[in-house]
Write a protein that holds these residues in place. Structure first.
Motif, PDB file in Angstrom:
ATOM      1  N   GLU A  36      22.410   8.956  57.970  1.00  0.00           N
ATOM      2  CA  GLU A  36      22.556  10.400  58.635  1.00  0.00           C
ATOM      3  C   GLU A  36      21.000  10.827  58.293  1.00  0.00           C
ATOM      4  O   GLU A  36      20.325  11.455  58.971  1.00  0.00           O
ATOM      5  CB  GLU A  36      23.514  11.524  57.688  1.00  0.00           C
ATOM      6  N   VAL A  37      20.451  10.359  57.120  1.00  0.00           N
ATOM      7  CA  VAL A  37      19.006  10.682  57.119  1.00  0.00           C
ATOM      8  C   VAL A  37      18.250  10.241  58.359  1.00  0.00           C
ATOM      9  O   VAL A  37      17.262  10.786  58.961  1.00  0.00           O
ATOM     10  CB  VAL A  37      18.519   9.931  55.659  1.00  0.00           C
ATOM     11  N   ALA A  80      16.021  12.016  61.150  1.00  0.00           N
ATOM     12  CA  ALA A  80      14.764  11.953  61.273  1.00  0.00           C
ATOM     13  C   ALA A  80      14.385  11.574  62.691  1.00  0.00           C
ATOM     14  O   ALA A  80      13.314  12.152  63.549  1.00  0.00           O
ATOM     15  CB  ALA A  80      14.130  10.900  60.238  1.00  0.00           C
ATOM     16  N   PHE A  81      15.269  10.817  63.426  1.00  0.00           N
ATOM     17  CA  PHE A  81      15.317  10.380  64.851  1.00  0.00           C
ATOM     18  C   PHE A  81      15.121  11.466  65.693  1.00  0.00           C
ATOM     19  O   PHE A  81      14.417  11.715  66.687  1.00  0.00           O
ATOM     20  CB  PHE A  81      16.451   9.269  65.066  1.00  0.00           C
ATOM     21  N   LYS A  82      16.233  12.381  65.186  1.00  0.00           N
ATOM     22  CA  LYS A  82      15.995  13.682  66.136  1.00  0.00           C
ATOM     23  C   LYS A  82      14.905  14.367  66.272  1.00  0.00           C
ATOM     24  O   LYS A  82      14.790  14.882  67.306  1.00  0.00           O
ATOM     25  CB  LYS A  82      17.353  14.611  65.768  1.00  0.00           C
ATOM     26  N   ILE A  83      14.332  14.843  65.120  1.00  0.00           N
ATOM     27  CA  ILE A  83      13.142  15.461  65.051  1.00  0.00           C
ATOM     28  C   ILE A  83      11.846  14.593  65.899  1.00  0.00           C
ATOM     29  O   ILE A  83      11.112  14.899  66.709  1.00  0.00           O
ATOM     30  CB  ILE A  83      12.588  15.464  63.631  1.00  0.00           C
ATOM     31  N   LEU A  84      11.928  12.977  65.630  1.00  0.00           N
ATOM     32  CA  LEU A  84      11.005  12.575  66.126  1.00  0.00           C
ATOM     33  C   LEU A  84      11.122  12.449  67.778  1.00  0.00           C
ATOM     34  O   LEU A  84      10.163  12.364  68.576  1.00  0.00           O
ATOM     35  CB  LEU A  84      11.019  10.994  65.682  1.00  0.00           C
ATOM     36  N   PRO A  95      11.692   3.825  56.105  1.00  0.00           N
ATOM     37  CA  PRO A  95      11.802   4.214  57.591  1.00  0.00           C
ATOM     38  C   PRO A  95      12.694   3.142  58.468  1.00  0.00           C
ATOM     39  O   PRO A  95      12.452   3.346  59.685  1.00  0.00           O
ATOM     40  CB  PRO A  95      10.209   4.508  57.984  1.00  0.00           C
ATOM     41  N   LEU A  96      12.984   2.108  57.906  1.00  0.00           N
ATOM     42  CA  LEU A  96      13.558   0.954  58.729  1.00  0.00           C
ATOM     43  C   LEU A  96      14.681   1.523  59.709  1.00  0.00           C
ATOM     44  O   LEU A  96      14.660   1.040  60.809  1.00  0.00           O
ATOM     45  CB  LEU A  96      13.974  -0.211  57.745  1.00  0.00           C
ATOM     46  N   GLY A  97      15.483   2.269  59.066  1.00  0.00           N
ATOM     47  CA  GLY A  97      16.554   2.700  59.786  1.00  0.00           C
ATOM     48  C   GLY A  97      16.114   3.681  61.079  1.00  0.00           C
ATOM     49  O   GLY A  97      16.666   3.601  62.148  1.00  0.00           O
ATOM     50  N   LEU A  98      15.060   4.445  60.663  1.00  0.00           N
ATOM     51  CA  LEU A  98      14.451   5.435  61.956  1.00  0.00           C
ATOM     52  C   LEU A  98      13.924   4.344  62.909  1.00  0.00           C
ATOM     53  O   LEU A  98      14.154   4.716  63.947  1.00  0.00           O
ATOM     54  CB  LEU A  98      13.527   6.222  61.219  1.00  0.00           C
ATOM     55  N   TYR A  99      13.260   3.340  62.596  1.00  0.00           N
ATOM     56  CA  TYR A  99      12.584   2.400  63.379  1.00  0.00           C
ATOM     57  C   TYR A  99      13.608   1.593  64.375  1.00  0.00           C
ATOM     58  O   TYR A  99      13.342   1.521  65.358  1.00  0.00           O
ATOM     59  CB  TYR A  99      11.500   1.423  62.761  1.00  0.00           C
ATOM     60  N   ALA A 100      14.702   1.297  63.843  1.00  0.00           N
ATOM     61  CA  ALA A 100      15.734   1.009  64.521  1.00  0.00           C
ATOM     62  C   ALA A 100      16.268   1.920  65.448  1.00  0.00           C
ATOM     63  O   ALA A 100      16.512   1.207  66.730  1.00  0.00           O
ATOM     64  CB  ALA A 100      16.755   0.177  63.459  1.00  0.00           C
TER      65      ALA A 100
END
Ligand code: F6R
Length: 265
Positions: free
Chosen positions: A29-30, A34-38, A58-63
């Motif tokens: 969920e983190v 973060a993805f939604k904001i980006l 940030p690996l999950g966000l980058y994925a």
């Protein structure tokens, strides 16, 4: 020194809204938050400037960014990136250089043109010349629309390689990597602390605070003490991440474990 910094910025503290803190049940969920904001940043401004971190957080966000590109949900072709930091010295293509990390985990999976991606050169012959070059690159790009940060483990409270003692006004510079960070990062070097470079080129606290919006992601128990110190302790050089509280638009996105020691109302 710390108290001078604090009193110098006291007026700003009073003027600045308290940072937004979001605690979520899972690391997934983190990443999604973060993805939604980006994603919103890039949708609102296709030529957005992003400041990016390396590390496990940030690996999950980058994925998710890679997935969004693959499924044609987001177009990154207009985006410019500025990385926070890089080890020095290290061959550029060393498996643990941040330049390689960014290619393997993000840049090779989305469509930001190479000329729009900026990171200090880990193989530069003269690190001082390289810090000057990187600072001038940052200046010519201008402030970021969004900065993604992680935080150092335990009580390091570092952001980028701004270790304890880094000042509010610090800029791009060559720094010594702290013993605690060497220990923490040895996991990426086969567990061998002697393999971790002793120096790094990092954006300073002042460079980071110039971003229009900042999100700091933290996951896991090893971040809980540092998050508490950052959000509830004195704003001082002793905890560089605490300077983020001087920024008018900063969001801490934490999983349950990282936020577990925070005092809740
Ligand atoms: C790296 C960076 C560092 C990391 C921090 C946390 O570019 O900025 O400050 O964010 O060391 O690392 P992880 O995410 O591996 O726990």
């Amino acid at each position: 020194m710390a108290s001078e910094v604090l009193s110098g910025s006291l007026v700003e503290v009073l003027r600045t809204p308290a940072p937004e803190v979001i605690v979520l049940p899972t690391t997934k969920e983190v990443d999604i938050q973060a993805f939604k904001i980006l994603a919103q940043t890039v949708i609102d401004k296709p030529r957005a400037v992003l400041t990016l971190a390396t590390g496990g957080t940030p690996l999950g966000l980058y994925a998710l960014m890679a997935e969004a590109h693959k499924s044609h949900v987001l177009d990154f072709s207009g985006v410019t990136t500025k990385n926070l930091d890089e080890y020095w010295p290290l061959p550029k293509d060393h498996p643990q250089s941040y330049s390689r990390f960014m290619k393997d985990n993000l840049f090779n999976k989305i469509n930001i043109p190479a000329c729009q991606r900026h990171i200090p050169d880990s193989s530069a012959e003269d690190p001082l010349k390289e810090t000057a070059r990187y600072q001038s690159t940052l200046q010519s790009i201008g402030s970021s629309d969004l900065t993604i940060l992680g935080i150092g483990p335990e009580m390091t409270c570092h952001i980028a390689f701004n270790e304890r003692g880094s000042s509010l006004g610090s800029r791009v510079r060559l720094v010594d990597v702290s013993e605690e960070t060497i220990k923490a990062n040895a996991r990426f070097f086969g567990g061998d602390q002697t393999e971790v470079p002793r120096r790094a080129i990092t954006q300073g606290v002042a460079d980071i605070l110039e971003s229009k919006r900042i999100i700091l992601l933290a996951k896991g128990k090893s971040k809980a003490l540092g998050i508490k110190r950052t959000l509830e302790g004195e704003i001082s050089e002793d905890a560089p991440a605490s300077f983020l509280r001087l920024h008018p638009k900063v969001t801490f996105i934490l999983d349950e474990e990282a936020g577990s020691l925070l005092t809740r109302d």
